[in-house]
Design a protein around this motif. Sequence first.
Motif, PDB file in Angstrom:
ATOM      1  N   PRO A  58      58.529  72.066  33.749  1.00 34.84           N
ATOM      2  CA  PRO A  58      57.225  72.688  33.521  1.00 34.84           C
ATOM      3  C   PRO A  58      56.371  72.022  32.444  1.00 34.84           C
ATOM      4  O   PRO A  58      55.270  72.466  32.187  1.00 34.84           O
ATOM      5  CB  PRO A  58      57.606  74.111  33.096  1.00 34.84           C
ATOM      6  N   THR A  59      56.861  70.929  31.828  1.00 34.73           N
ATOM      7  CA  THR A  59      56.154  70.344  30.689  1.00 34.73           C
ATOM      8  C   THR A  59      54.746  69.909  31.049  1.00 34.73           C
ATOM      9  O   THR A  59      53.777  70.191  30.332  1.00 34.73           O
ATOM     10  CB  THR A  59      56.944  69.153  30.116  1.00 34.73           C
ATOM     11  N   ALA A  60      54.594  69.170  32.158  1.00 39.86           N
ATOM     12  CA  ALA A  60      53.268  68.687  32.564  1.00 39.86           C
ATOM     13  C   ALA A  60      52.327  69.855  32.834  1.00 39.86           C
ATOM     14  O   ALA A  60      51.163  69.845  32.430  1.00 39.86           O
ATOM     15  CB  ALA A  60      53.382  67.805  33.808  1.00 39.86           C
ATOM     16  N   SER A  61      52.841  70.875  33.510  1.00 40.36           N
ATOM     17  CA  SER A  61      52.027  72.052  33.806  1.00 40.36           C
ATOM     18  C   SER A  61      51.655  72.789  32.523  1.00 40.36           C
ATOM     19  O   SER A  61      50.494  73.188  32.337  1.00 40.36           O
ATOM     20  CB  SER A  61      52.788  72.991  34.747  1.00 40.36           C
ATOM     21  N   ASP A  62      52.623  72.968  31.625  1.00 40.94           N
ATOM     22  CA  ASP A  62      52.351  73.663  30.365  1.00 40.94           C
ATOM     23  C   ASP A  62      51.277  72.939  29.562  1.00 40.94           C
ATOM     24  O   ASP A  62      50.359  73.561  29.016  1.00 40.94           O
ATOM     25  CB  ASP A  62      53.630  73.769  29.528  1.00 40.94           C
ATOM     26  N   ASN A  63      51.382  71.609  29.479  1.00 42.06           N
ATOM     27  CA  ASN A  63      50.408  70.841  28.699  1.00 42.06           C
ATOM     28  C   ASN A  63      49.030  70.852  29.355  1.00 42.06           C
ATOM     29  O   ASN A  63      48.007  70.939  28.671  1.00 42.06           O
ATOM     30  CB  ASN A  63      50.895  69.405  28.513  1.00 42.06           C
ATOM     31  N   SER A  64      48.996  70.773  30.681  1.00 45.39           N
ATOM     32  CA  SER A  64      47.703  70.813  31.373  1.00 45.39           C
ATOM     33  C   SER A  64      47.047  72.184  31.210  1.00 45.39           C
ATOM     34  O   SER A  64      45.828  72.293  31.045  1.00 45.39           O
ATOM     35  CB  SER A  64      47.875  70.484  32.861  1.00 45.39           C
ATOM     36  N   LEU A  65      47.865  73.243  31.237  1.00 47.09           N
ATOM     37  CA  LEU A  65      47.321  74.587  31.084  1.00 47.09           C
ATOM     38  C   LEU A  65      46.895  74.864  29.643  1.00 47.09           C
ATOM     39  O   LEU A  65      45.950  75.622  29.406  1.00 47.09           O
ATOM     40  CB  LEU A  65      48.348  75.620  31.544  1.00 47.09           C
ATOM     41  N   THR A  66      47.567  74.238  28.689  1.00 48.67           N
ATOM     42  CA  THR A  66      47.117  74.347  27.303  1.00 48.67           C
ATOM     43  C   THR A  66      45.737  73.722  27.150  1.00 48.67           C
ATOM     44  O   THR A  66      44.839  74.310  26.533  1.00 48.67           O
ATOM     45  CB  THR A  66      48.111  73.654  26.346  1.00 48.67           C
ATOM     46  N   ALA A  67      45.567  72.523  27.737  1.00 45.81           N
ATOM     47  CA  ALA A  67      44.249  71.867  27.712  1.00 45.81           C
ATOM     48  C   ALA A  67      43.209  72.710  28.438  1.00 45.81           C
ATOM     49  O   ALA A  67      42.070  72.875  27.975  1.00 45.81           O
ATOM     50  CB  ALA A  67      44.347  70.480  28.351  1.00 45.81           C
ATOM     51  N   LEU A  68      43.611  73.266  29.576  1.00 49.88           N
ATOM     52  CA  LEU A  68      42.706  74.101  30.375  1.00 49.88           C
ATOM     53  C   LEU A  68      42.197  75.286  29.561  1.00 49.88           C
ATOM     54  O   LEU A  68      40.981  75.519  29.463  1.00 49.88           O
ATOM     55  CB  LEU A  68      43.451  74.576  31.624  1.00 49.88           C
ATOM     56  N   TYR A  69      43.115  76.034  28.985  1.00 47.53           N
ATOM     57  CA  TYR A  69      42.704  77.265  28.313  1.00 47.53           C
ATOM     58  C   TYR A  69      42.042  76.999  26.960  1.00 47.53           C
ATOM     59  O   TYR A  69      41.330  77.858  26.445  1.00 47.53           O
ATOM     60  CB  TYR A  69      43.892  78.209  28.186  1.00 47.53           C
ATOM     61  N   THR A  70      42.253  75.806  26.400  1.00 49.30           N
ATOM     62  CA  THR A  70      41.548  75.457  25.172  1.00 49.30           C
ATOM     63  C   THR A  70      40.057  75.262  25.453  1.00 49.30           C
ATOM     64  O   THR A  70      39.196  75.818  24.757  1.00 49.30           O
ATOM     65  CB  THR A  70      42.132  74.177  24.555  1.00 49.30           C
ATOM     66  N   THR A  71      39.737  74.472  26.491  1.00 50.05           N
ATOM     67  CA  THR A  71      38.326  74.291  26.842  1.00 50.05           C
ATOM     68  C   THR A  71      37.744  75.559  27.461  1.00 50.05           C
ATOM     69  O   THR A  71      36.567  75.867  27.286  1.00 50.05           O
ATOM     70  CB  THR A  71      38.151  73.112  27.818  1.00 50.05           C
ATOM     71  N   PHE A  72      38.586  76.304  28.176  1.00 54.01           N
ATOM     72  CA  PHE A  72      38.156  77.581  28.755  1.00 54.01           C
ATOM     73  C   PHE A  72      37.727  78.544  27.653  1.00 54.01           C
ATOM     74  O   PHE A  72      36.747  79.292  27.792  1.00 54.01           O
ATOM     75  CB  PHE A  72      39.319  78.160  29.564  1.00 54.01           C
ATOM     76  N   ALA A  73      38.448  78.538  26.529  1.00 59.97           N
ATOM     77  CA  ALA A  73      38.107  79.434  25.422  1.00 59.97           C
ATOM     78  C   ALA A  73      36.696  79.168  24.913  1.00 59.97           C
ATOM     79  O   ALA A  73      35.957  80.095  24.579  1.00 59.97           O
ATOM     80  CB  ALA A  73      39.114  79.264  24.286  1.00 59.97           C
ATOM     81  N   VAL A  74      36.323  77.892  24.864  1.00 66.10           N
ATOM     82  CA  VAL A  74      34.975  77.520  24.396  1.00 66.10           C
ATOM     83  C   VAL A  74      33.932  77.834  25.458  1.00 66.10           C
ATOM     84  O   VAL A  74      32.922  78.500  25.200  1.00 66.10           O
ATOM     85  CB  VAL A  74      34.933  76.030  24.020  1.00 66.10           C
ATOM     86  N   PHE A  75      34.180  77.366  26.688  1.00 67.30           N
ATOM     87  CA  PHE A  75      33.170  77.512  27.735  1.00 67.30           C
ATOM     88  C   PHE A  75      33.182  78.897  28.370  1.00 67.30           C
ATOM     89  O   PHE A  75      32.233  79.264  29.066  1.00 67.30           O
ATOM     90  CB  PHE A  75      33.345  76.415  28.789  1.00 67.30           C
ATOM     91  N   GLY A  76      34.242  79.670  28.138  1.00 66.22           N
ATOM     92  CA  GLY A  76      34.182  81.070  28.541  1.00 66.22           C
ATOM     93  C   GLY A  76      33.121  81.794  27.745  1.00 66.22           C
ATOM     94  O   GLY A  76      32.317  82.562  28.291  1.00 66.22           O
ATOM     95  N   ILE A  77      33.093  81.538  26.444  1.00 65.84           N
ATOM     96  CA  ILE A  77      32.084  82.164  25.577  1.00 65.84           C
ATOM     97  C   ILE A  77      30.695  81.619  25.868  1.00 65.84           C
ATOM     98  O   ILE A  77      29.715  82.369  25.921  1.00 65.84           O
ATOM     99  CB  ILE A  77      32.467  81.945  24.105  1.00 65.84           C
ATOM    100  N   LEU A  78      30.592  80.301  26.101  1.00 65.87           N
ATOM    101  CA  LEU A  78      29.289  79.698  26.392  1.00 65.87           C
ATOM    102  C   LEU A  78      28.846  79.944  27.830  1.00 65.87           C
ATOM    103  O   LEU A  78      27.663  79.810  28.145  1.00 65.87           O
ATOM    104  CB  LEU A  78      29.349  78.185  26.150  1.00 65.87           C
ATOM    105  N   GLY A  79      29.813  80.293  28.697  1.00 62.31           N
ATOM    106  CA  GLY A  79      29.526  80.379  30.127  1.00 62.31           C
ATOM    107  C   GLY A  79      28.447  81.370  30.483  1.00 62.31           C
ATOM    108  O   GLY A  79      27.629  81.120  31.376  1.00 62.31           O
ATOM    109  N   GLY A  80      28.420  82.516  29.803  1.00 59.11           N
ATOM    110  CA  GLY A  80      27.386  83.505  30.104  1.00 59.11           C
ATOM    111  C   GLY A  80      25.994  82.965  29.845  1.00 59.11           C
ATOM    112  O   GLY A  80      25.069  83.178  30.637  1.00 59.11           O
ATOM    113  N   GLY A  81      25.834  82.242  28.752  1.00 61.30           N
ATOM    114  CA  GLY A  81      24.534  81.646  28.444  1.00 61.30           C
ATOM    115  C   GLY A  81      24.155  80.577  29.446  1.00 61.30           C
ATOM    116  O   GLY A  81      22.999  80.492  29.880  1.00 61.30           O
TER     117      GLY A  81
END
Length: 468
Positions: A58-81
């Motif tokens: 699961p290492t590749a998946s875990d690392n890709s999902l960490t990257a995913l949710y890191t940018t998601f955290a930023v653009f989730g907040i910006l997404g509404g705007g």
Amino acid sequence: MGFEGDEELATQNEVPTKSLFRYNSPLVQVSLIGLVCFCCPGMFNALSGMGGGGQVDPTASDNSLTALYTTFAVFGILGGGIYNILGPRLTLLSACSTYVLYAGSFLYYNHHKNQAFAIISGAILGIGAGLLWAGQGAIMTSYPPPARKGTYISLFWSIFNMGGVIGGLIPFILNYHRTKAASVNDGTYIAFMSFMTFGALLSLAILPPSKVVRDDGTRCTNIKYSNVSTEYVEISKLFMNWKMLLIAPAAWSSNFFYTYQFNNVNAVLFSLRTRGLNNVLYWGAQMIGSIGIGYLMDFSFKSRRRRGFLGIGVVGFLGTAIWAGGLANQVKYTRADVKTIEKLDFKDSGDDFAGPFVLYFSYGLLDAMFQSVVYWIIGALADDSETLSRYVGFYKGVQSAGAAVAWQVDTQKVSFLSQLIVNWSLTTVSYPLLVVLVMLAVKDEKTSEQGNETNDVSQSSAKPAFVH
């Protein structure tokens, strides 16, 4: 850019019909966004729900999902705007395209075992997911009539999670006879990519909020334009908004448990083909949970505030029972047992399969009920699309920050028992805070509807409003 303002002016004086199946009705539009999410995040959920993205390690998946949710955290907040500036079609089309890229990265990984592409595509998908879920949340919570938001949330959740059901069938069917296989085959990823591509094209059918007309003739919003400076100011205010602060713990916990459930229950305990079957029933359980809680949130009491309290109480009670069952299951194995544990198979394991399977099914039931209640509460805080897109964006941003931490926690090989205890504690802490939010911020239906009627009258006699 705005919500196609010139075309909207031509439709301002149209008389709505009573047909539920008008293209510009809330029912059709919420169903369409449900189908878009069926094809994109629904298939993504099926992919990640197998544990490790369908890979043995699961290492590749875990690392890709960490990257995913890191940018998601930023653009989730910006997404509404961003949604308020670009409108639904451009926002959703660009967002959905990133899902195709992510599934393709695991097709590439199947052959080259290089996780760099998966991590980069995960980061890109985080941007797209932030935009998609902010737009989805605005549509799902603002388009329906105020008294039926729970029903429409359950409608969306059922259609969306059918994607997880169908997506779970794909690896189950394509890998049915590969009982000793560690990773899914190429056809599994190609099938996911095909669904995601269709979802991206279907997003072009979503109407802007000002063109959606409810059966009583009201529109979701009369605001047609926004701009970067306005959205910057409004999004910044969310971090000082006491309502959002009360929602934050629920948001943080609402995707935190996926890592534990997918990687450390489904992937650890079950054979490859059974993981696919579990996915089918996990997302099927979400459909049942969303329908049940949606009914309670709309029809249990006349008072909207009482319905909110009931929903939180029911979810809190079930959540406590289900996590207690999870604890009873977890004490039977540890991370050290992963390589030696005998995988459970739905055909070969007999009665040993039943208990862990029911637990995994219950996790899916609880997830849908928990998130549906939170979405219902967010939808009760406002009625206009612009405000709700920001609220949902904040919710998704905090949710994704929690998920990014959770995937990295698993990468660091934290014990399974510790992960379970943290998950249980986080969800439990959120319940009393949601009760306080409903008590202070959710108004009963009569007051809310009278206020809306007054606003509708004043807006109908005014010139089209612009946000500066």
